[in-house]
Design an enzyme around this catalytic site. Structure first.
Site, PDB file in Angstrom:
ATOM      1  N   LYS A   1       1.266  -1.055   0.128  1.00 58.39           N
ATOM      2  CA  LYS A   1       0.094  -0.094  -0.145  1.00 58.39           C
ATOM      3  C   LYS A   1       1.026   1.362   0.027  1.00 58.39           C
ATOM      4  O   LYS A   1       1.341   1.963   0.778  1.00 58.39           O
ATOM      5  CB  LYS A   1      -0.992   0.092   1.013  1.00 58.39           C
ATOM      6  CG  LYS A   1      -2.190   0.873   1.417  1.00 58.39           C
ATOM      7  CD  LYS A   1      -2.484   1.580   2.555  1.00 58.39           C
ATOM      8  CE  LYS A   1      -1.892   2.420   2.853  1.00 58.39           C
ATOM      9  NZ  LYS A   1      -1.972   3.800   2.311  1.00 58.39           N
TER      10      LYS A   1
ATOM     11  N   GLU B   1       9.486   0.944  11.325  1.00 53.77           N
ATOM     12  CA  GLU B   1      10.699   1.385  11.059  1.00 53.77           C
ATOM     13  C   GLU B   1      10.040   3.362  11.198  1.00 53.77           C
ATOM     14  O   GLU B   1       8.879   3.516  10.487  1.00 53.77           O
ATOM     15  CB  GLU B   1      11.592   1.656   9.155  1.00 53.77           C
ATOM     16  CG  GLU B   1      11.643   0.515   8.582  1.00 53.77           C
ATOM     17  CD  GLU B   1      13.458   0.586   9.733  1.00 53.77           C
ATOM     18  OE1 GLU B   1      13.426   1.379  10.371  1.00 53.77           O
ATOM     19  OE2 GLU B   1      13.814  -0.879   8.982  1.00 53.77           O
TER      20      GLU B   1
ATOM     21  N   CYS C   1      13.494  10.903   8.158  1.00 56.95           N
ATOM     22  CA  CYS C   1      13.756   9.949   9.082  1.00 56.95           C
ATOM     23  C   CYS C   1      14.317  10.770  10.121  1.00 56.95           C
ATOM     24  O   CYS C   1      14.569  10.142  10.729  1.00 56.95           O
ATOM     25  CB  CYS C   1      13.089   8.218   9.531  1.00 56.95           C
ATOM     26  SG  CYS C   1      13.358   7.949   7.624  1.00 56.95           S
TER      27      CYS C   1
ATOM     28  N   GLU D   1       9.469  15.247  16.437  1.00 55.65           N
ATOM     29  CA  GLU D   1       9.847  14.934  14.694  1.00 55.65           C
ATOM     30  C   GLU D   1       9.537  16.604  14.475  1.00 55.65           C
ATOM     31  O   GLU D   1       8.126  16.120  14.271  1.00 55.65           O
ATOM     32  CB  GLU D   1       9.697  14.038  14.024  1.00 55.65           C
ATOM     33  CG  GLU D   1       9.560  13.876  12.725  1.00 55.65           C
ATOM     34  CD  GLU D   1       9.536  12.299  12.380  1.00 55.65           C
ATOM     35  OE1 GLU D   1       7.974  12.158  12.766  1.00 55.65           O
ATOM     36  OE2 GLU D   1      10.110  11.267  12.117  1.00 55.65           O
TER      37      GLU D   1
HETATM   38  P1  NAP Z   1       2.041   7.629   9.017  1.00 50.52           P
HETATM   39  O1  NAP Z   1       0.682   8.895   8.623  1.00 50.52           O
HETATM   40  O2  NAP Z   1       2.385   6.745   9.524  1.00 50.52           O
HETATM   41  O3  NAP Z   1       1.309   6.699   7.469  1.00 50.52           O
HETATM   42  C1  NAP Z   1       2.411   6.122   6.157  1.00 50.52           C
HETATM   43  C2  NAP Z   1       1.716   5.341   5.775  1.00 50.52           C
HETATM   44  O4  NAP Z   1       1.058   3.840   7.043  1.00 50.52           O
HETATM   45  C3  NAP Z   1       0.753   5.241   4.995  1.00 50.52           C
HETATM   46  O5  NAP Z   1       0.622   4.544   4.148  1.00 50.52           O
HETATM   47  C4  NAP Z   1      -0.503   5.687   5.846  1.00 50.52           C
HETATM   48  O6  NAP Z   1      -2.260   5.520   4.441  1.00 50.52           O
HETATM   49  C5  NAP Z   1      -0.646   4.107   6.344  1.00 50.52           C
HETATM   50  N1  NAP Z   1      -1.473   4.471   7.486  1.00 50.52           N
HETATM   51  C6  NAP Z   1      -2.546   5.431   8.328  1.00 50.52           C
HETATM   52  N2  NAP Z   1      -3.819   5.351   9.110  1.00 50.52           N
HETATM   53  C7  NAP Z   1      -2.736   3.881   9.466  1.00 50.52           C
HETATM   54  C8  NAP Z   1      -3.674   2.507   9.702  1.00 50.52           C
HETATM   55  N3  NAP Z   1      -4.463   3.245  10.565  1.00 50.52           N
HETATM   56  N4  NAP Z   1      -3.427   1.232   9.512  1.00 50.52           N
HETATM   57  C9  NAP Z   1      -2.642   0.782   8.646  1.00 50.52           C
HETATM   58  N5  NAP Z   1      -1.500   1.758   7.796  1.00 50.52           N
HETATM   59  C10 NAP Z   1      -2.133   3.124   7.531  1.00 50.52           C
HETATM   60  O7  NAP Z   1       3.206   8.583   8.532  1.00 50.52           O
HETATM   61  P2  NAP Z   1       3.493   9.403   7.304  1.00 50.52           P
HETATM   62  O8  NAP Z   1       2.775  10.620   7.313  1.00 50.52           O
HETATM   63  O9  NAP Z   1       3.808   8.935   5.515  1.00 50.52           O
HETATM   64  O10 NAP Z   1       4.828   9.648   6.967  1.00 50.52           O
HETATM   65  C11 NAP Z   1       5.595  10.301   8.257  1.00 50.52           C
HETATM   66  C12 NAP Z   1       6.448   9.729   8.917  1.00 50.52           C
HETATM   67  O11 NAP Z   1       6.868   8.836   8.223  1.00 50.52           O
HETATM   68  C13 NAP Z   1       7.130  10.403  10.043  1.00 50.52           C
HETATM   69  O12 NAP Z   1       7.431   9.905  11.658  1.00 50.52           O
HETATM   70  C14 NAP Z   1       8.586   9.720  10.089  1.00 50.52           C
HETATM   71  O13 NAP Z   1       9.773   9.757  10.414  1.00 50.52           O
HETATM   72  C15 NAP Z   1       8.001   8.334   9.479  1.00 50.52           C
HETATM   73  N6  NAP Z   1       9.348   7.948   8.827  1.00 50.52           N
HETATM   74  C16 NAP Z   1       9.873   6.794   9.005  1.00 50.52           C
HETATM   75  C17 NAP Z   1      11.479   6.100   7.475  1.00 50.52           C
HETATM   76  C18 NAP Z   1      11.852   4.794   8.559  1.00 50.52           C
HETATM   77  O14 NAP Z   1      12.367   4.782   8.322  1.00 50.52           O
HETATM   78  N7  NAP Z   1      12.199   4.885  10.140  1.00 50.52           N
HETATM   79  C19 NAP Z   1      10.995   6.795   6.733  1.00 50.52           C
HETATM   80  C20 NAP Z   1      10.658   7.541   6.493  1.00 50.52           C
HETATM   81  C21 NAP Z   1       9.455   7.957   7.351  1.00 50.52           C
HETATM   82  P3  NAP Z   1      -2.227   7.592   4.289  1.00 50.52           P
HETATM   83  O15 NAP Z   1      -1.515   7.341   3.214  1.00 50.52           O
HETATM   84  O16 NAP Z   1      -3.957   6.495   4.081  1.00 50.52           O
HETATM   85  O17 NAP Z   1      -2.507   8.307   5.299  1.00 50.52           O
END
Ligand code: NAP
Ligand code: MG
Length: 455
Positions: free
Chosen positions: A155, A230, A264, A357
């Site tokens: 996804k 992650e 991140c 963050e």
């Molecule tokens: P997010 O809101 O957590 O979303 C990540 C993914 O999860 C998206 O595909 C999102 O779908 C999906 N999602 C949201 N709610 C969900 C649920 N209840 N069940 C299953 N999936 C769900 O994060 P983001 O705003 O896209 O990205 C920013 C964050 O990612 C930051 O905190 C960053 O640090 C972290 N990040 C970490 C890494 C690492 O490797 N550690 C790398 C990149 C990013 P939608 O698209 O519909 O929201």
């Protein structure tokens, strides 16, 4: 019923595509197709699976410019970054193409028989990807997952589905059998959550925010489903007075403003030793002011816009009107979700910009006195993903590298990700590791077989 989502170019705010969002039933049907092809995919001989992954890598390589342009349009990434990202997908596939033929078990000495271990595929792997690095992060999951004999449902983030959809087509063109690798656009709370609740999926590989990661981990616990996470970061760039300050300052903007800070691994805290603070700030100011924040499709661009109006509003909260802005870079006016590189100093230790963050081009610069002070400040966060140390003292470099609670750290460099080496977080930055030689373990179950030989 599936619905449609308009995909927007964040540099222009123009709609560039419409993508249908799948619902829970569509997801279940895709998972059923994945289950149906799993036995045949597991049975593909190691040499043939390796060959298919190499062909997939070549197809991605041939499409590098097309994928890069698509990412510039969908995500606002600079064209040079986007080419690197598509190249990273190729490299990850090529690297794990070596795995099917090297998925070794062990022969363990026991009494009364012969004992072997095998690395079996888990089954169906569900990968959930964030919007900040749509291509690389997807491939860190699907590359090793497919290599280990799993089928994959992926996804993409709702905001950035276009490159993942194209990569799914390239897999088919390269000969990966139908339904072995399916890209399922849709909302996280619908498609992503169904991955967690559908019992046919054996493992979730999630990258995203710590908040959603916690929910996913709790959801997986219901079924004892395998999970790697992650999550977020609040990494420190630690600059000692004995370092090459010119090099540290020249590199520091890119350690936090690359990808407009939506990384991140962004070093959104710069810790500078007291004796070098004034000189560092002088050098850093001119480096920040020369970052080229322009149209990301321009070859010269070094930073593009933020991904959305919501993200810009979230980042703006870290820079209220009375924020201690030391200096800023520039950003275009007009359409697009632009935000200039912003340096905060001096910043109270309890302020959100120091503790949370940011995920945007904002950095807090803090002073420290000595090595112990630097380590204490670097570790004063629930996160532990990345970081940097700048010093000419080799002993100190190793001492501090061992003492900082983080999954990856670089000395005299701000690099974080290399596909040959493990990547992942301590503490609330996640569970498990991706990339490198050990990533296969997270996509396999270890099986032990004992054969009695009689006495
Ligand atoms: P997010 O809101 O957590 O979303 C990540 C993914 O999860 C998206 O595909 C999102 O779908 C999906 N999602 C949201 N709610 C969900 C649920 N209840 N069940 C299953 N999936 C769900 O994060 P983001 O705003 O896209 O990205 C920013 C964050 O990612 C930051 O905190 C960053 O640090 C972290 N990040 C970490 C890494 C690492 O490797 N550690 C790398 C990149 C990013 P939608 O698209 O519909 O929201
Ligand atoms: Mg989100």
């Amino acid at each position: 019923m599936s619905t449609a989502r308009a995909v927007v170019n964040p540099a222009t705010e123009e709609v560039i595509a419409t993508v249908s969002q799948l619902d829970a039933q569509d997801t279940d049907e895709a998972v059923a197709r994945s289950a149906a092809v799993l036995p045949a995919w597991r049975a593909v001989s190691p040499g043939d699976r390796a060959r298919l992954l190499r062909r997939f890598a070549e197809a991605v390589d041939d499409a590098n410019e097309e994928l890069a342009r698509l990412e510039v349009a969908n995500s606002g990434h600079t064209i040079s970054n986007a080419r690197w990202e598509a190249g990273n997908v190729r490299d990850v596939l090529a690297y794990y193409a070596g795995a099917p033929e090297r998925l070794f078990g062990r022969q363990i000495p026991v009494s009364g028989g012969v004992d072997f271990t095998f690395r079996e595929p888990i089954g169906i792997v569900g990968i959930v990807v964030p919007w900040n690095f749509p291509m690389p992060i997807a491939s860190w999951g699907f590359g090793p997952a497919l290599a280990a004999g799993n089928t994959v449902v992926l996804k993409p983030a709702d905001l950035t589905p276009l490159t993942a959809i194209r990569i799914g087509e390239l897999a088919l063109e390269a000969g990966i059998p139908e339904h072995v690798f399916q890209v399922l656009p849709g909302r996280g709370s619908v498609v992503g959550w169904r991955f967690v609740t559908n019992p046919a999926i054996g493992k979730i590989c999630f990258t995203g925010s710590t908040d959603v990661g916690q929910k996913i981990m709790a959801g997986c616990a219901e079924q004892v489903k395998r999970v790697t996470l992650e999550l977020g970061g609040k990494s420190a760039n630690i600059i000692f007075a004995d370092s090459d300050l010119e090099a540290a300052a020249a590199s520091a903007p890119y350690a936090v403003f690359d990808n407009a800070g939506q990384d991140c691994c962004a070093r959104s805290r710069i810790l500078v030793q007291a004796g070098a603070y004034e000189r560092f700030m002088e050098l850093f100011e001119s480096a920040v002011k020369s970052v080229r924040v322009i149209d990301p499709s321009d070859e010269q661009s070094e930073m593009g816009p933020l991904i959305s109006a919501e993200q810009r509003a979230a980042v703006s909260c870290f820079v209220p009107d009375d924020a201690p802005v030391a200096f800023r870079g520039s950003a275009p006016e007009g359409a697009g979700f632009w935000f200039p590189p912003t340096v905060l100093a001096p910043v109270p230790l309890q302020s959100p910009a120091v503790r949370e963050e940011i995920f945007g081009p904002v950095v807090a610069v803090l002073r420290f006195e000595d090595e112990a002070d630097a380590i204490r400040m670097a570790n004063d966060t629930p996160y532990g993903l990345s970081g940097s140390i700048w010093t000419r003292d080799l002993g100190r470099a190793f001492r501090v590298a061992r003492a900082v609670e983080t999954g990856t750290i670089s000395v005299n460099s701000n690099s974080s990700v290399r596909y040959w080496t493990p990547f992942g977080g301590f503490k609330r930055s996640g569970i498990g590791r991706e990339l490198g030689p050990d990533a296969l373990e997270a996509f396999t179950e270890l099986k032990n077989v004992f054969v009695a030989t009689g006495s």
